[in-house]
Design a protein around this motif. Structure first.
Motif, PDB file in Angstrom:
ATOM      1  N   VAL A 207      65.660   3.203  66.203  1.00  8.84           N
ATOM      2  CA  VAL A 207      65.072   3.224  67.546  1.00  8.84           C
ATOM      3  C   VAL A 207      65.611   4.466  68.259  1.00  8.84           C
ATOM      4  CG1 VAL A 207      64.883   2.030  69.760  1.00  8.84           C
ATOM      5  CG2 VAL A 207      64.919   0.696  67.634  1.00  8.84           C
ATOM      6  N   ASN A 208      64.690   5.247  68.833  1.00 12.50           N
ATOM      7  CA  ASN A 208      65.095   6.416  69.618  1.00 12.50           C
ATOM      8  C   ASN A 208      64.758   6.156  71.084  1.00 12.50           C
ATOM      9  OD1 ASN A 208      64.350   7.339  66.812  1.00 12.50           O
ATOM     10  ND2 ASN A 208      65.235   9.213  67.619  1.00 12.50           N
ATOM     11  N   THR A 209      65.708   6.440  71.976  1.00 11.41           N
ATOM     12  CA  THR A 209      65.405   6.368  73.411  1.00 11.41           C
ATOM     13  C   THR A 209      65.998   7.608  74.078  1.00 11.41           C
ATOM     14  OG1 THR A 209      67.338   4.930  73.641  1.00 11.41           O
ATOM     15  CG2 THR A 209      65.198   3.843  73.705  1.00 11.41           C
ATOM     16  N   THR A 210      65.587   7.854  75.292  1.00 14.08           N
ATOM     17  CA  THR A 210      66.047   9.058  75.988  1.00 14.08           C
ATOM     18  C   THR A 210      67.508   8.893  76.400  1.00 14.08           C
ATOM     19  OG1 THR A 210      63.823   9.143  76.880  1.00 14.08           O
ATOM     20  CG2 THR A 210      65.425  10.660  77.853  1.00 14.08           C
ATOM     21  N   PRO A 211      68.374   9.841  76.028  1.00 11.56           N
ATOM     22  CA  PRO A 211      69.785   9.723  76.425  1.00 11.56           C
ATOM     23  C   PRO A 211      69.960  10.000  77.924  1.00 11.56           C
ATOM     24  CG  PRO A 211      69.405  11.772  75.235  1.00 11.56           C
ATOM     25  CD  PRO A 211      68.105  11.040  75.231  1.00 11.56           C
ATOM     26  N   GLY A 212      71.078   9.601  78.462  1.00  7.68           N
ATOM     27  CA  GLY A 212      71.324   9.841  79.886  1.00  7.68           C
ATOM     28  C   GLY A 212      72.676   9.305  80.287  1.00  7.68           C
ATOM     29  N   GLU A 220      66.422  -1.288  78.876  1.00  8.98           N
ATOM     30  CA  GLU A 220      66.775  -1.514  77.452  1.00  8.98           C
ATOM     31  C   GLU A 220      67.230  -0.190  76.830  1.00  8.98           C
ATOM     32  OE1 GLU A 220      64.001  -4.582  75.206  1.00  8.98           O
ATOM     33  OE2 GLU A 220      62.848  -3.255  76.510  1.00  8.98           O
ATOM     34  N   THR A 221      68.263  -0.250  76.009  1.00  7.09           N
ATOM     35  CA  THR A 221      68.705   0.947  75.277  1.00  7.09           C
ATOM     36  C   THR A 221      68.292   0.816  73.808  1.00  7.09           C
ATOM     37  OG1 THR A 221      70.793  -0.037  74.617  1.00  7.09           O
ATOM     38  CG2 THR A 221      70.775   1.149  76.736  1.00  7.09           C
ATOM     39  N   SER A 222      68.445   1.926  73.099  1.00  8.68           N
ATOM     40  CA  SER A 222      68.106   1.881  71.658  1.00  8.68           C
ATOM     41  C   SER A 222      68.931   0.802  70.959  1.00  8.68           C
ATOM     42  CB  SER A 222      68.347   3.252  71.012  1.00  8.68           C
ATOM     43  OG  SER A 222      69.681   3.663  71.223  1.00  8.68           O
ATOM     44  N   ILE A 223      70.186   0.635  71.381  1.00  3.31           N
ATOM     45  CA  ILE A 223      71.038  -0.381  70.745  1.00  3.31           C
ATOM     46  C   ILE A 223      70.483  -1.782  70.999  1.00  3.31           C
ATOM     47  CG2 ILE A 223      73.333  -1.470  70.793  1.00  3.31           C
ATOM     48  CD1 ILE A 223      74.572   1.268  71.206  1.00  3.31           C
ATOM     49  N   GLY A 224      70.106  -2.053  72.242  1.00 11.00           N
ATOM     50  CA  GLY A 224      69.592  -3.390  72.589  1.00 11.00           C
ATOM     51  C   GLY A 224      68.294  -3.712  71.855  1.00 11.00           C
ATOM     52  N   ILE A 225      67.403  -2.713  71.811  1.00  7.17           N
ATOM     53  CA  ILE A 225      66.095  -2.940  71.149  1.00  7.17           C
ATOM     54  C   ILE A 225      66.316  -3.216  69.650  1.00  7.17           C
ATOM     55  CG2 ILE A 225      63.894  -1.846  70.525  1.00  7.17           C
ATOM     56  CD1 ILE A 225      64.270  -0.161  73.188  1.00  7.17           C
ATOM     57  N   LEU A 226      67.197  -2.385  69.038  1.00  6.87           N
ATOM     58  CA  LEU A 226      67.429  -2.547  67.598  1.00  6.87           C
ATOM     59  C   LEU A 226      68.166  -3.852  67.310  1.00  6.87           C
ATOM     60  CD1 LEU A 226      67.055  -1.233  64.829  1.00  6.87           C
ATOM     61  CD2 LEU A 226      69.279  -0.182  65.100  1.00  6.87           C
TER      62      LEU A 226
END
Ligand SMILES: CCCCCCCC/C=C\CCCCCCCC(=O)N[C@@H](Cc1c[nH]c2ccccc12)C(=O)O
Ligand SMILES: [Zn+2]
Ligand SMILES: [Zn+2]
Length: 458
Positions: A207-212, A220-226
């Protein structure tokens, strides 16, 4: 080197850390030393004129034992010299000590699979010392990278034999055992010869999400989604395939060993199948016999405590039930994850293997059965089954349709956990019995099917 005792040769073999660490990480120094070691402890094997020895893929060994009767189709015995890593923690004795204590030889590889490497060569050494000349030719293939899929060992040996036009009557490899204590209420041990093996998929989810900045996180973060996706997979077992599998056949053969009423239940699976399959899936080991298993084995994400993670990755190791295909499993996985933010990358995938014959005409199966009856007279049941792991034998399907995975050893749930785990050990008696088994097996393969008195007793 002076002559070592029967178990001393195993101790020496365990001492050499032939660890396969990862896809391309092998201990070449140890593997080379292992090659020298087998030369030194089995001198007769290496100097006999009708035994040809070749090194393949730098560290694997192929022995061709030329039989006296060219009309008999050859067979092949497989084993592997590499082992999985063994950090010292948790071991009663250091894993590469090969220490012999209280009637056991301890260490990594004592069950998987240096026991077989040494027992095969030891049995051959003993036969040759007694001037035994086999009638039926056979090969011994000792892979050096089985634990990392066998691409440089078994695969190359297989290609070489194919190029030489070799076709085999059958193959015997590691895999199943004489099982003891795996089924509640069944006190007696039973031998399972694996006639097929499960497939395997290594699937990476990403899962890729925009960092910040973590001070203002998105919902939701990439960790949460995955994490949610892999949790859904873990919580949603693949379908129970009990009805379509070999296990039904295995249980029917075991039925009369159970007390009432289990014997009646197992003899009438047409009626009690759903009940039995539910009981089987309750235990994590027997569960692996009825379905494709899902193991979350790696998870990687995050770069810093206060950075929203740009990427999260997880690897899932599936073992594909012989009644399913890789494609079917991948479809099911996509439906369970049901989130198009999750990307799928198939790292490797292998389908289950075809089922080898186990009927009265199946030479390899019947020879194993005959030798089990002779060496383990207390074992009443010999039945065909499934190997839940993968073996080097999968590289040899071009040479034969008859592949049998069986170690002539007792295995209980505790020793099962020690394979790839901690405190792996083999009793001296079990190792000596394994040598005896192979010693008899080679002679049985030279008889005309029907058991005849052995030319030599061990
Ligand atoms: C009613 C019956 C009850 C039965 C209970 C079941 C007991 C199970 C007994 C024994 C199972 C032992 C597992 C055999 C080990 C297979 C060897 C192994 O560990 N292989 C590795 C590595 C591997 C080798 N080739 C490949 C190819 C592709 C992926 C991995 C590998 C493995 O399977 O991971
Ligand atoms: Zn193994
Ligand atoms: Zn292994």
């Amino acid at each position: 080197m002076g002559r070592k005792s029967c178990t001393g040769v195993v101790t020496g073999a365990i001492h050499i850390p032939t660890v396969s660490f990862g896809p391309k990480e092998i201990n070449t120094t140890a593997l080379a030393e292992f090659g020298e070691y087998i030369r030194s402890v089995f001198p007769t094997v290496f100097k006999t004129s009708f035994v040809q020895h070749e090194v393949i893929g730098e560290y694997s060994h192929l022995f061709t034992v030329q039989g006296s009767d060219p009309s008999l189709q050859p067979y092949m015995l497989l084993a592997h010299s590499d082992v999985v890593p063994a950090p010292d923690e948790g071991w009663e004795v250091p894993p590469f000590s090969g220490l012999e204590r209280d009637g056991f030889i301890h260490g990594r590889g004592t069950l998987d699979n240096k026991n077989s490497v040494m027992a095969i060569l030891q049995a051959l050494e003993l036969l040759l010392l007694r001037n035994y000349i086999p009638r039926r030719s056979f090969f011994i293939a000792l892979g050096h990278d089985e634990e990392i899929s066998g691409h440089n060992g078994a695969q190359k040996i297989s290609a070489l034999l194919q190029a030489r036009g070799v076709q085999l009557a059958f193959i015997v490899d590691e895999g199943n055992f004489i099982l003891d204590g795996f089924i509640p209420n069944l006190k007696k041990p039973f031998a399972i010869i694996a006639v097929t093996e499960k497939g395997a998929i290594n699937l990476m989810l990403q899962v890729n999400t925009t960092p910040g900045h973590s001070s203002a996180p998105p919902k939701e973060t990439s960790i949460g989604i995955l994490a949610a996706a892999v949790s859904r997979l873990e919580q949603t077992p693949m379908p129970n395939m009990f009805g379509s599998g070999l296990l039904k056949m295995t249980l029917q053969e075991l039925a009369h060993e159970f007390p009432f009423p289990t014997n009646i239940i197992l003899s009438n699976l047409w009626l009690f199948g759903p009940l039995v399959s539910r009981l089987i899936e309750r235990n994590y080991i027997t569960n692996a016999l009825v379905r494709t298993t899902t193991a979350l084995t790696m998870f990687n994400a995050g770069v810093k405590v206060n950075v929203i993670p740009p990427v999260a990755q997880a690897i899932i190791n599936f073992r594909v039930d012989p009644a399913q295909t890789v494609q079917e499993v991948l479809e099911l996985v996509k439906n369970i994850v049901a989130d198009n933010r999750v990307q799928f990358h198939v790292l490797s995938a292998i389908d289950p293997l075809p089922v080898s014959p186990s009927d009265h005409q199946a030479l390899g199966y019947q020879l194993l059965r005959q030798t089990i009856r002779s060496v383990f007279p207390e074992v009443n049941i010999v039945a065909p089954g499934v190997c839940i792991g993968n073996t080097d034998s999968r590289h040899y399907t071009n040479l034969t349709t008859s592949i049998y995975r069986f170690n002539p050893l007792y295995l209980n749930p505790q020793s099962f956990q020690s394979i790839h785990g901690i405190n792996e050990k083999i009793s001296v008696r079990a190792y000596e019995t394994q040598v005896k088994f192979i010693f008899e097996f080679i002679q049985n393969a030279d008889t005309d099917q029907e058991p005849v008195p052995h030319l030599h007793e061990l």
